[in-house]
Design an enzyme around this catalytic site. Sequence first.
Site, PDB file in Angstrom:
ATOM      1  N   SER A  17      15.569  -8.629  14.353  1.00 26.72           N
ATOM      2  CA  SER A  17      15.946  -9.971  14.782  1.00 26.72           C
ATOM      3  C   SER A  17      17.243  -9.922  15.586  1.00 26.72           C
ATOM      4  O   SER A  17      17.328  -9.238  16.589  1.00 26.72           O
ATOM      5  CB  SER A  17      16.046 -10.882  13.553  1.00 26.72           C
ATOM      6  OG  SER A  17      16.101 -12.227  13.926  1.00 26.72           O
ATOM      7  N   ASP A  71       9.382 -12.811  13.027  1.00 23.27           N
ATOM      8  CA  ASP A  71      10.643 -12.116  12.760  1.00 23.27           C
ATOM      9  C   ASP A  71      10.460 -10.881  11.879  1.00 23.27           C
ATOM     10  O   ASP A  71       9.792 -10.920  10.845  1.00 23.27           O
ATOM     11  CB  ASP A  71      11.597 -13.106  12.072  1.00 23.27           C
ATOM     12  CG  ASP A  71      13.031 -12.633  12.071  1.00 23.27           C
ATOM     13  OD1 ASP A  71      13.321 -11.630  11.402  1.00 23.27           O
ATOM     14  OD2 ASP A  71      13.867 -13.272  12.733  1.00 23.27           O
TER      15      ASP A  71
END
Length: 396
Positions: free
Chosen positions: A41, A171
């Site tokens: 991320s 993510d």
Amino acid sequence: MRGEAKGLVLAGGGAKGSYQVGVYQALREVGWQPELITGTSVGALNGALFVMGHLAEAEQLWQTLDVHGVLEVPQGKKPEELRDFLLDVLRSGGMNIEPLGSTIDDYLDEGVMRASAIRYGLVMTEMNTLRSHQYTLEEIPRGRLKEYMMASSACFPALRPQEIDGVKYIDGGWSDNMPMSLAARMGATELIAVDIDGVGISRPNTTGLPTRIIHSHWDLGPLFEFDGERARRNIKLGYLDTLRLFGRVGGTAYAILPSEDRFLSDFAAAYRAALTQAAGRVPTLWLTESMARQVKGYPPTYDKDPTAPTAAALAPLEMAAERMQVPPDEPMTAKLLALTFLGSFDRDPADRFPILLGRQEGNVVGEAAMAAAAPEDFVTALVSHTLSGMGTGVFW
């Protein structure tokens, strides 16, 4: 025989990622240069900037970035209107992250990354199976790095999934927020991992590699609060925490500079004496003081030498400074921290426990109950009492 390879692992955590910029600044200063960087991320985004050698650009980005540079959030809405908007977004599958794509376009140079001496890897999660997908830069098709970085950063359900070759990804934090195993697969022989308290799954470290974790004592802020002032603070905290890891500063919450004077050892001895006297009135105060340390994440009690200038000896002073909201983003000596603490209040914290601290006679039961209910307040009072008893001569 395989040579040494330092691996830097950058966890996900949204707006808290500014902290990692300060970490990398300090790593360069102390001469710890990674041969490879892995990230999830925001860690993947920061990692790309570090691989390119764009540290100054990373700092500028974080200090100027706002939420509109990451998410498609309407401007000028009232709080209740924004709440309704966010609820609609969640129901419809997440916010559009094209602004993030534009930001990546502004800062990413895939050619520079592929030519870098520092290798790169990221993690994303297959949406339907929640299976972790690890990719080194060499495994990502040329010209498509941006797609993979956006997939690694698609914090579902707040953000929309990223589709790659017909498969939806979200993510990387959903499956591996601290990709140490990827760093090991890439050939790392030692690791430094930067944890920023992101939302996700941090897997146990099963690499068997020497590993050091950098983590802030302080709250780095909300996941999606992109604010330049907070970013500047977080960058400083990351820098100072990394210097602490390498022994350049001491302390637990504050960056304590080494000093040749005897202030810290004198304080430690005086604090221990004051605590012993208070516990002579109420023996459970030993437990109260220990609980305050435990709750706030400070080292327990003292070493064999109670006057030794260790992190444990510093802990009461740091706890008291934290309780009085002394800012942590500048290094200082223990003496300066004490002076700053003494200047941070109008009413002496010791006034709350005059009987326990021997300032007046009376029934200790009520104050003992207050100390047990608020151990941090008792430690703060005890530190103030100790410093007052040491006199002005110790400071000047």
